[in-house]
Design an enzyme around this catalytic site. Sequence first.
Site, mmCIF file in Angstrom:
data_model
loop_
_atom_site.group_PDB
_atom_site.id
_atom_site.type_symbol
_atom_site.label_atom_id
_atom_site.label_comp_id
_atom_site.label_asym_id
_atom_site.label_seq_id
_atom_site.Cartn_x
_atom_site.Cartn_y
_atom_site.Cartn_z
ATOM 1 N N GLY A 131 0.774 -1.226 0.000
ATOM 2 C CA GLY A 131 0.000 0.000 0.000
ATOM 3 C C GLY A 131 0.804 1.274 0.000
ATOM 4 N N THR A 132 2.018 1.278 -0.554
ATOM 5 C CA THR A 132 2.790 2.532 -0.604
ATOM 6 C C THR A 132 2.127 3.540 -1.525
ATOM 7 O OG1 THR A 132 4.292 1.824 -2.388
ATOM 8 C CG2 THR A 132 4.957 1.334 -0.107
ATOM 9 N N ASN A 133 1.531 3.082 -2.616
ATOM 10 C CA ASN A 133 0.774 4.005 -3.483
ATOM 11 C C ASN A 133 -0.463 4.522 -2.766
ATOM 12 O OD1 ASN A 133 1.805 4.374 -6.416
ATOM 13 N ND2 ASN A 133 2.179 2.227 -5.966
ATOM 14 N N ASN A 138 -5.811 1.889 -12.926
ATOM 15 C CA ASN A 138 -4.808 0.965 -12.398
ATOM 16 C C ASN A 138 -3.419 1.520 -12.657
ATOM 17 O OD1 ASN A 138 -3.772 -1.614 -11.383
ATOM 18 N ND2 ASN A 138 -3.174 -1.990 -13.514
ATOM 19 N N ASP A 149 -4.591 -5.062 -18.274
ATOM 20 C CA ASP A 149 -3.579 -4.052 -18.627
ATOM 21 C C ASP A 149 -3.757 -3.543 -20.046
ATOM 22 O OD1 ASP A 149 -1.193 -6.076 -16.858
ATOM 23 O OD2 ASP A 149 -2.533 -4.530 -16.114
ATOM 24 N N SER A 169 2.983 2.764 -15.967
ATOM 25 C CA SER A 169 1.814 3.252 -16.714
ATOM 26 C C SER A 169 0.619 3.332 -15.771
ATOM 27 C CB SER A 169 1.468 2.292 -17.866
ATOM 28 O OG SER A 169 2.570 2.085 -18.728
ATOM 29 N N MET A 186 -4.156 -7.392 -6.887
ATOM 30 C CA MET A 186 -3.568 -8.453 -7.697
ATOM 31 C C MET A 186 -4.555 -9.553 -8.077
ATOM 32 S SD MET A 186 -0.706 -7.180 -8.171
ATOM 33 C CE MET A 186 0.310 -8.449 -8.876
ATOM 34 N N LYS A 187 -5.778 -9.155 -8.359
ATOM 35 C CA LYS A 187 -6.764 -10.096 -8.877
ATOM 36 C C LYS A 187 -7.306 -9.561 -10.208
ATOM 37 C CE LYS A 187 -8.760 -13.262 -7.638
ATOM 38 N NZ LYS A 187 -8.530 -14.564 -8.296
ATOM 39 N N ILE A 188 -7.473 -10.456 -11.150
ATOM 40 C CA ILE A 188 -8.067 -10.059 -12.425
ATOM 41 C C ILE A 188 -9.561 -9.878 -12.204
ATOM 42 C CG2 ILE A 188 -8.511 -10.759 -14.787
ATOM 43 C CD1 ILE A 188 -5.830 -12.276 -14.690
ATOM 44 N N HIS A 246 0.533 0.258 -13.277
ATOM 45 C CA HIS A 246 1.229 -0.956 -13.695
ATOM 46 C C HIS A 246 2.712 -0.637 -13.887
ATOM 47 C CE1 HIS A 246 1.773 -4.869 -15.615
ATOM 48 N NE2 HIS A 246 2.493 -4.250 -16.536
HETATM 49 N N1 LIG Z 1 -9.986 -7.012 -15.822
HETATM 50 C C1 LIG Z 1 -8.867 -6.467 -15.325
HETATM 51 N N2 LIG Z 1 -8.472 -6.786 -14.078
HETATM 52 C C2 LIG Z 1 -7.335 -6.240 -13.572
HETATM 53 C C3 LIG Z 1 -6.563 -5.363 -14.349
HETATM 54 C C4 LIG Z 1 -7.016 -5.034 -15.661
HETATM 55 O O1 LIG Z 1 -6.380 -4.222 -16.382
HETATM 56 N N3 LIG Z 1 -8.166 -5.601 -16.108
HETATM 57 N N4 LIG Z 1 -5.339 -4.883 -13.841
HETATM 58 C C5 LIG Z 1 -4.816 -5.725 -12.792
HETATM 59 C C6 LIG Z 1 -3.522 -5.363 -12.163
HETATM 60 N N5 LIG Z 1 -2.524 -6.274 -12.726
HETATM 61 C C7 LIG Z 1 -1.526 -5.660 -13.430
HETATM 62 O O2 LIG Z 1 -1.442 -4.404 -13.466
HETATM 63 C C8 LIG Z 1 -2.588 -7.691 -12.596
HETATM 64 C C9 LIG Z 1 -2.901 -8.242 -11.355
HETATM 65 C C10 LIG Z 1 -2.982 -9.625 -11.216
HETATM 66 C C11 LIG Z 1 -2.742 -10.474 -12.281
HETATM 67 C C12 LIG Z 1 -2.858 -11.951 -12.096
HETATM 68 O O3 LIG Z 1 -2.449 -12.741 -12.925
HETATM 69 N N6 LIG Z 1 -3.470 -12.333 -10.947
HETATM 70 C C13 LIG Z 1 -3.774 -13.784 -10.673
HETATM 71 C C14 LIG Z 1 -3.736 -14.122 -9.184
HETATM 72 C C15 LIG Z 1 -2.519 -13.553 -8.518
HETATM 73 C C16 LIG Z 1 -2.636 -13.800 -6.998
HETATM 74 O O4 LIG Z 1 -3.770 -13.978 -6.507
HETATM 75 O O5 LIG Z 1 -1.576 -13.793 -6.357
HETATM 76 C C17 LIG Z 1 -5.220 -14.041 -11.050
HETATM 77 O O6 LIG Z 1 -6.060 -13.115 -10.881
HETATM 78 O O7 LIG Z 1 -5.464 -15.188 -11.419
HETATM 79 C C18 LIG Z 1 -2.418 -9.924 -13.526
HETATM 80 C C19 LIG Z 1 -2.336 -8.530 -13.681
HETATM 81 C C20 LIG Z 1 -5.849 -5.894 -11.709
HETATM 82 N N7 LIG Z 1 -6.947 -6.558 -12.299
HETATM 83 N N1 LIG Z 2 0.140 -5.865 -12.126
HETATM 84 C C1 LIG Z 2 -0.154 -4.966 -11.059
HETATM 85 C C2 LIG Z 2 1.097 -4.568 -10.351
HETATM 86 O O1 LIG Z 2 2.115 -5.240 -10.421
HETATM 87 N N2 LIG Z 2 1.010 -3.438 -9.626
HETATM 88 C C3 LIG Z 2 2.136 -2.944 -8.877
HETATM 89 O O2 LIG Z 2 2.037 -3.404 -7.533
HETATM 90 C C4 LIG Z 2 2.786 -2.495 -6.726
HETATM 91 C C5 LIG Z 2 1.957 -2.174 -5.513
HETATM 92 O O3 LIG Z 2 2.780 -1.543 -4.578
HETATM 93 P P1 LIG Z 2 2.115 -0.870 -3.276
HETATM 94 O O4 LIG Z 2 1.201 -1.914 -2.679
HETATM 95 O O5 LIG Z 2 3.300 -0.547 -2.414
HETATM 96 O O6 LIG Z 2 1.368 0.356 -3.758
HETATM 97 C C6 LIG Z 2 3.051 -1.236 -7.573
HETATM 98 O O7 LIG Z 2 4.409 -1.205 -7.995
HETATM 99 C C7 LIG Z 2 2.159 -1.436 -8.776
HETATM 100 O O8 LIG Z 2 2.680 -0.874 -9.975
#
Ligand SMILES: Nc1nc2c(c(=O)[nH]1)N[C@@H](CN(C=O)c1ccc(C(=O)N[C@@H](CCC(=O)O)C(=O)O)cc1)CN2
Ligand SMILES: NCC(=O)N[C@@H]1O[C@H](COP(=O)([O-])[O-])[C@@H](O)[C@H]1O
Length: 212
Positions: A12-14, A107, A145, A136, A90-92, A109
Amino acid sequence: MKNIVVMISGSGTNLQKIIEAQQAGNINGRICAVISNKADAYGLVRAEQAGIPTFVFERKAFDSNQAMDRAIAEQLTRIDADLIVLAGYMKILTAEFTRRFAGKIINIHPSLLPKYAGLHTHERAMAAGDREHGMSIHFVNEEVDGGAIILQAKVPIYPDDALDEVIQRVYEQEHRCYPLVVQWFCADRLHLENGKAYLDNQPLGPQGYAIE
Ligand SMILES: Nc1nc2c(c(=O)[nH]1)N[C@@H](CN(C=O)c1ccc(C(=O)N[C@@H](CCC(=O)O)C(=O)O)cc1)CN2
Ligand SMILES: NCC(=O)N[C@@H]1O[C@H](COP(=O)([O-])[O-])[C@@H](O)[C@H]1O
């Protein structure tokens, strides 16, 4: 005053930088809630320390991703969220969710999209021998993404860099830029239209606003 919800999975630094910007009066919005899919996310501690309500939605508590996202969506609707900020979430998200909140989800990235969508971006850029990397900020849609890019910031990768040095260099840009983009949205300067990002009613290019 916009209602902001931040979604996290980790440190959560962001989130912290957005909290601090809001507390300093630099964001015309209120952080109404922090939502995490991980109960042990340190970002929840940061939120509690700032007096922000927190909610945890763990995948294991639901039968499907759809059910989990529907529960989150109901909470967002109760809050009347105007902006949903993914900050290391970190969930899709399901297509149903991203369509329901289209134009309201952003988001951050850690790569210069469209390079290195997905995970492990720093390692991939270093392994490829890239000398330029960055971060980005984009609108979120069902394509992971793949949403319209709002802003990008570049950082160098030096030949003798350790992974942590690259991570920190990108973090610095993230912490500088995310509060700025949140304020653009809260000030009604930023919007999504027909899949394109607009700043001050001018369409942004494919790589978004290139900040120096
Ligand atoms: N529909 C969308 N969902 C999310 C997006 C997006 O653009 N469209 N951005 C992501 C953030 N992200 C990259 O920036 C990202 C996060 C997570 C994953 C991923 O593969 N997650 C796995 C599980 C990982 C875990 O639980 O440790 C999964 O969901 O199966 C890829 C990209 C946020 N969501
Ligand atoms: N694919 C998504 C992804 O990798 N996001 C990245 O997770 C970090 C969260 O840091 P934070 O929890 O310290 O803000 C950040 O670096 C962000 O770009």
